[in-house]
Enzyme design. Structure first.
Site, PDB file in Angstrom:
ATOM      1  N   ALA A  57      -5.959   0.190   5.667  1.00  0.00           N
ATOM      2  CA  ALA A  57      -5.974  -1.076   6.415  1.00  0.00           C
ATOM      3  C   ALA A  57      -6.740  -0.920   7.722  1.00  0.00           C
ATOM      4  O   ALA A  57      -6.747   0.147   8.325  1.00  0.00           O
ATOM      5  CB  ALA A  57      -4.537  -1.501   6.702  1.00  0.00           C
ATOM      6  N   GLU A  70       1.849   5.045   4.588  1.00  0.00           N
ATOM      7  CA  GLU A  70       2.486   3.814   5.082  1.00  0.00           C
ATOM      8  C   GLU A  70       3.897   4.033   5.611  1.00  0.00           C
ATOM      9  O   GLU A  70       4.349   3.361   6.534  1.00  0.00           O
ATOM     10  CB  GLU A  70       2.517   2.755   3.973  1.00  0.00           C
ATOM     11  CG  GLU A  70       1.159   2.166   3.620  1.00  0.00           C
ATOM     12  CD  GLU A  70       0.310   3.032   2.709  1.00  0.00           C
ATOM     13  OE1 GLU A  70       0.709   4.180   2.408  1.00  0.00           O
ATOM     14  OE2 GLU A  70      -0.764   2.571   2.306  1.00  0.00           O
ATOM     15  N   GLY A  94      -4.582   2.022   1.859  1.00  0.00           N
ATOM     16  CA  GLY A  94      -5.297   1.052   1.038  1.00  0.00           C
ATOM     17  C   GLY A  94      -6.563   1.639   0.427  1.00  0.00           C
ATOM     18  O   GLY A  94      -6.992   1.216  -0.650  1.00  0.00           O
TER      19      GLY A  94
END
Ligand code: NAI
Length: 695
Positions: A61, A125, A102
């Site tokens: 991200a 994450e 991502g």
């Protein structure tokens, strides 16, 4: 341009281009989707390669868009991955350097993956209190197997690509230093006509007896996750990769991801993540401000702090000259440094060879003439203005022009210290925390005349020393200690009114603090606060304190170093045992004050300790001592053991709601020592506007 499109023969190459790590922001996602569509529309193109320009495949991200609507705007990461996976022409991910979050989820949506060794592969994450929300929890187990995928997702720790060679994650891991793109294009040409196209979603997670393994994982995570929900959710979503069909698992992952996004714990972690990054930015000191070179350091005073400060430089490979007034003190300081390193070697965290390399960078001296060539000198002598004056006058006369003159003072006026020199622009505060070789926080104190380049150098130095540098203006106690004083005062008043040290410590430790105020006092030495209160009694007689801490010191109970303080301690045991005489002294002191002791709730204890700090912090912010609320949170998260899952005192106050904080304060203002609860104007203003410190 955030993704470039080029055609090499029959292969289209999409190169993600969003420095520094090709974050998958909206523009990059849009360009990547367009690239796939263009390749599909071009009859001459038979296969597609996705790679990353510069120093990453993709770091995931785009943190610049993290809290903006762009993060979820179409094409979303899901859409991009679906576009890739549904492509009727084979898509090959060419992975190097960094492939995380991502970025890895995108690669898992590709039909093939090839890589160079040394690439960092991770789904981190969980470190932000989240779980991989774009298929990572469903696809990674399908290529790495349940156990390895679960470990990576629950820990967030990167694994080097070569260690994953031979798994279904990679179709090829090439030789180090070879031409990745050329090989990826050749690979793509080879598979151009292969059908059906392999999709990770169609693989099965084979793990006989998976229930037993999942139960074991649940138990392990329960023991390690503390208050954070994300590691548990990671286990449950990965479990779904075995127990549910792919699309069902994906739906479940999405649902749990959105749930975690809303949790205070994740919000706190994300807040801390951004707070750390923003702390090094000072509005009037641009990023391109020249910095001075630091190749040689000197430290004055080889006591508790001086030794730890010297170790920071040694750890960073910067030679240090340590100066003392007496040979005996110098020898003791040098021996303590070696002993600290010896302990690290014993724990297996440092090799004996590295220890010797570090010690070889250290020299001791009693002569100021030996330190004149240092680029920076950090003073850590007694906390006494007279002693500081003598030292800084000497430094002014011996240090080479352009050397930075830093003081580690915790409470004294840095501007006065600077005035003892003819070069106040070179003087700055570097306030390390004890133990200085361990604690992450470095308060960087900006004097009225501190040069911008000196401040920029100190911020860069903090990074080099692996510290979190937070800038503070000059005031008594700077950011951290000025706030902790209010907390300590309340802790004392609570004793006067009816609490005992154990109850106060337990209440605030249950809230999440690493250590309550009384155990902390015993560790740091209660005599330090005693000395400060004696000084304050002269300088600011209007400030009131509970006398119990003074009475404790009068009993000779300075803390662990004298065998006992608020508590007793047993040799080789850090546990605190309540002491009857101390508790009797506290009860007697209440009687002497004419106070009828009352039962105090844990809620009141926590509110009084935390809100008193928040109120002081509002003054600090208003006065410009701190540049921003998040800097104050960083100080408390990295230097004072404030619970990370609560995001720091300012973030916490925002989650409670400032109007609620104010209402509780108004109630305490009607009680014992109520004058301590004068609300800061900024707090009143923000509460009135329905705002928070951080918003
Ligand atoms: P300390 O008493 O352990 O060490 C001070 C050392 O300075 C002694 O070894 C002494 O011999 C030496 N010294 C005294 N006068 C000197 C001079 N003129 N020239 C050279 N050396 C001299 O004290 P500590 O705890 O290390 O504190 C030092 C400074 O760090 C103080 O300003 C203190 O406020 C600050 N500080 C202390 C913290 C703590 O937790 N102890 C935390 C942060 C800052």
């Amino acid at each position: 341009m955030t993704a470039e499109y080029q055609v090499h023969g029959a292969v289209a190459v999409i190169t993600l281009n969003n420095p520094p790590v090709n974050g998958l922001g909206l523009a990059t996602r849009t360009a990547a989707v367009q690239g796939i569509q263009q390749a599909l529309a071009d009859a001459a193109v038979k296969a597609i390669v996705i790679t990353g320009g510069g120093k990453a495949f993709s770091g995931g991200a785009d943190i610049k868009e993290f809290n903006s609507p762009k993060a979820l705007a179409e094409p979303s990461l899901h859409t991009l991955i679906a576009t890739v996976e549904n492509s009727t022409k084979p898509v090959v991910a060419a992975i190097h350097t960094v492939c995380m979050g991502g970025g890895l989820e995108l690669a898992l949506g590709c039909h093939y993956r090839v890589a160079l060794p040394g690439a960092q592969i991770a789904l981190p994450e969980v470190k932000l209190g989240l779980l991989p929300g774009a298929g990572g929890t469903q696809r990674l187990p399908r290529v790495l197997g349940l156990e390895m995928a679960l470990n990576m997702i629950v820990s967030g720790t990167p694994v080097a690509s070569e260690k994953l060679a031979g798994t279904a994650l990679f179709d090829a891991v090439y030789e180090a230093g070879s031409d990745l793109l050329a090989q990826a294009i050749a690979f793509a040409e080879n598979v151009a006509d292969a059908r059906p196209l392999p999709k990770v979603r169609e693989r099965k997670v084979d793990y006989p007896n998976h229930e037993a393994f999942l139960q074991f994982s649940r138990n392990t995570v329960k023991a390690m996750a503390g208050p954070f929900p994300a590691p548990h959710e990671c286990v449950e979503t990965v479990a779904a990769s075995v127990t549910r069909k792919f699309d069902d698992g994906l739906k479940f992952e999405r649902e749990r991801f959105l749930h975690l996004m809303q949790t205070t714990e994740s919000k706190a972690l994300r807040h801390a993540f951004f707070a750390e990054r923003v702390a090094s930015k000072v509005p009037d000191v641009p990023a391109d401000t020249p910095v001075r070179s630091i190749k040689q350091a000197a430290v004055i005073g080889a006591g508790t702090m001086g030794g730890g400060i010297a170790m920071n430089f040694l750890n960073a490979g910067i030679p240090v000259v340590l100066l003392e007034t007496r040979q005996e003190a110098l020898d003791k300081g040098m021996a303590t440094i070696r002993k600290n390193y010896d302990n690290t070697v014993k724990k297996g965290k440092l090799t004996a060879e590295k220890l010797e390399q570090r010690m070889a960078l250290l020299t001791g001296t009693l002569a100021y003439a030996d330190i004149g060539q240092a680029d920076i000198v950090v003073e850590a002598v007694f906390e006494d203005m007279g002693v500081k004056e003598t030292v800084f006058r000497q430094l002014d006369s011996v240090m080479k022009p352009g050397a930075i003159l830093a003081s580690n003072t915790s409470t004294l006026d840095l501007n006065r210290i600077a005035s003892f020199t003819s070069r106040p622009q070179d003087v700055i505060g570097l306030h390390f925390f004890s133990p200085a070789n361990v604690m992450k926080l470095l308060e960087i104190v900006r004097g009225a005349q501190t040069g911008k380049d000196v401040l920029a150098t100190a911020l860069a130095l903090a990074k080099k020393l692996k510290k979190t540098g937070v800038v503070s203006g000059v005031c008594d106690g700077f950011i951290g200690n000025r706030m902790i004083e209010q907390y300590s005062r309340q802790a004392g008043f609570l004793l006067d009114e009816g609490a005992l040290p154990e109850q106060v410590d337990q209440a605030i430790e249950k809230f999440g603090f690493a250590m309550g105020p009384f155990r902390m006092g015993d560790l740091a030495g209660n005599d330090i606060g005693w000395a400060i209160r004696k000084r304050r009694a002269i300088e600011s007689p209007e400030i009131t304190y509970s006398r119990s801490a003074d009475l404790l010191c009068e009993m000779g109970r300075f803390g662990q170093k004298t065998g006992g303080g608020w508590y007793d301690y047993k040799p080789g045991d850090r546990k605190a045992y309540p002491n009857e005489q101390v508790n009797a002294m506290i009860v007697q002191h209440s009687a002497d004050l004419g106070i009828t002791r009352r039962q105090i709730s844990d809620k009141e204890i926590v509110e009084r300790l935390v809100y008193s700090m928040v109120n002081e912090a509002a003054h600090i912010l208003e006065e410009g001592i701190a540049l921003r609320a998040s800097d104050i949170d960083m100080v408390y998260l990295t230097g004072y053991g404030f619970p990370l899952f609560r995001g720091g005192p300012m973030f916490y106050a925002d989650t409670v709601g400032l109007a609620n904080v104010l209402a509780a304060m108004a109630q305490y203002a009607r009680g014992y020592q109520g004058s301590a609860w004068q609300p800061a104007p900024l707090l009143v203003k923000l509460a009135g506007e329905g705002k928070g410190f951080n918003s």
